[in-house]
Design a protein around this motif. Structure first.
Motif, short mmCIF file in Angstrom:
data_model
loop_
_atom_site.label_atom_id
_atom_site.label_comp_id
_atom_site.label_asym_id
_atom_site.label_seq_id
_atom_site.Cartn_x
_atom_site.Cartn_y
_atom_site.Cartn_z
N UNK A 1 0.85 -1.19 0.00
CA UNK A 1 0.00 0.00 0.00
C UNK A 1 0.89 1.24 0.00
N UNK A 2 0.50 2.22 -0.80
CA UNK A 2 1.18 3.51 -0.73
C UNK A 2 0.33 4.43 0.12
N UNK A 3 0.84 4.75 1.31
CA UNK A 3 0.05 5.51 2.27
C UNK A 3 0.07 7.01 2.02
N UNK A 4 0.77 7.44 0.94
CA UNK A 4 0.73 8.85 0.54
C UNK A 4 -0.42 9.14 -0.40
N UNK A 5 -1.02 8.07 -0.93
CA UNK A 5 -2.11 8.24 -1.89
C UNK A 5 -3.42 8.12 -1.13
N UNK A 6 -4.14 9.20 -1.03
CA UNK A 6 -5.35 9.24 -0.20
C UNK A 6 -6.37 8.18 -0.60
N UNK A 7 -6.63 8.06 -1.90
CA UNK A 7 -7.67 7.13 -2.34
C UNK A 7 -7.34 5.70 -1.95
N UNK A 8 -6.04 5.38 -1.94
CA UNK A 8 -5.65 4.02 -1.63
C UNK A 8 -5.62 3.77 -0.12
N UNK A 9 -5.39 4.83 0.66
CA UNK A 9 -5.30 4.65 2.11
C UNK A 9 -6.66 4.64 2.78
N UNK A 10 -7.70 5.08 2.05
CA UNK A 10 -9.05 5.02 2.62
C UNK A 10 -9.41 3.58 2.93
N UNK A 11 -10.03 3.35 4.06
CA UNK A 11 -10.41 2.00 4.45
C UNK A 11 -9.30 1.25 5.14
#
Length: 334
Positions: free
Chosen positions: A97-107
């Motif tokens: 997971x790339x935690x700098x990308x908001x859409x990917x860190x959601x959930x």
């Protein structure tokens, strides 16, 4: 480079899910980039709702579901090695997971402080199942001490928690489940006032005998005719929380079996019926976790898990949900 495996849904389910609806793919993960974290999966949740959402995604797609994973390598300062996270990455051994990308860190959430409890509860009572039961009952049904609460799929991950919370709140609780073994568990261990095997009883007659003062709250996990019967016996201003409809998940939605209409009862008894997704209360999850943990530690809330071990057995654990194999929360340990 890390080698890993994942389940891909390659065709839509028709009826009960089949093993060849999935493909297990082995592949190598790329090297971590800035903001990435490498997660090793520890626990995977299997749930009936995965069947419901099957056709909402274009195939092929990675089989999603809640999972608990530990950060094994990190290029993000806020997620050091050893951090445990709850995400929806699903049926895989490792993920990035790339935690700098908001859409990917959601959930993606840090696992709440388990205070000595197993981390597996993070996909159950201290995770999605727990907050679903907690808010679905307390915020929609709003049970009051002395009222009668009925719950279907009562021995399942959500239903078993709903019934116990209702008892904690001083309610009379009646549950419907699918085997005599589960009936005994609900009554003798969880403290349900009455439980029934819906496969072997006259539902309408049994319900009337078990709820002499009528029904005030109904937590619906199953849908179908049994729900029509329960709703028809509710008291004025009763509240219905609709969590799921497992009776229809493996059916062709264009050819669903007919159930008795409920609109007459809804209108004449002025009932409130509301469906929900637990993410509505996401900003209050910590409140639920705190209270659920206190109830577990005090012995007021009993937790049972149906544990399957091994990545190769995830499908079997999932399929078992639809034949009632699990008692309590079904989880897979990797």
């Amino acid at each position: 480079m890390v080698k890993t495996r994942k389940y891909i849904v390659k065709r839509y389910f028709e009826g009960i899910p089949k093993r060849d609806d999935f493909e297990i793919v082995e592949y190598e993960l790329p090297s971590l980039q800035d903001g990435d974290i490498l997660l090793k999966t520890e626990w995977i949740s299997v749930d009936p709702y995965l069947r419901l959402f099957n056709k909402m995604h274009p195939v092929p797609f990675d089989q999603f579901s809640p999972q608990i994973a530990t950060v094994e390598e990190s290029k993000h300062p806020k997620y050091p090695v050893g951090t445990k996270l709850l995400s929806n990455k699903g049926w895989c051994e490792y993920s990035i997971l790339n935690m700098n990308i908001r859409d990917q860190s959601l959930g993606v959430h840090r696992l709440p402080d388990m205070n000595g409890l197993s981390s597996s509860l993070g996909v159950g009572v201290m995770g999605p199942s727990g907050v679903t039961a907690y808010f679905g009952l307390l915020e929609i049904c709003k049970p009051v001490a002395g009222e009668t609460v009925v719950v279907t799929v009562a021995a399942g991950a959500v239903g078993s928690i709903v019934g116990q919370i209702a008892k904690i709140k001083g309610c009379r609780v009646v549950g419907f489940t699918g085997s005599d073994e589960k009936v005994n568990w609900l009554e003798k261990e969880l403290g349900f006032d009455k439980a029934f095997n819906y496969k072997t009883v006259d539902i309408e007659k049994s319900l009337k005998e078990a709820t002499p003062k009528g029904i005030d709250c109904y937590f619906d996990n199953v849908g179908g005719q049994i729900s029509s019967i329960i709703i028809s016996q509710m008291n004025d201003f009763g509240r219905v929380s609709i969590c799921g409809c497992i009776s229809a998940y493996n059916e062709d939605f264009a050819k669903l079996p007919k159930a008795t209409i409920v609109q007459v009862a809804v209108v004449t008894k002025q009932l409130k019926i509301e469906g929900f997704l637990c993410h509505r209360w996401e900003n209050r999850f910590s409140e639920a976790y705190k209270e659920l943990h206190q109830w577990i530690v005090s012995g007021k809330l009993k937790v049972r898990e149906h544990v399957t071990e091994g990545f190769d057995n995830i499908f079997d654990a999932f399929l078992g949900l639809f034949s009632g194999e699990n008692v309590g929360k079904a989880v897979v340990k990797l």
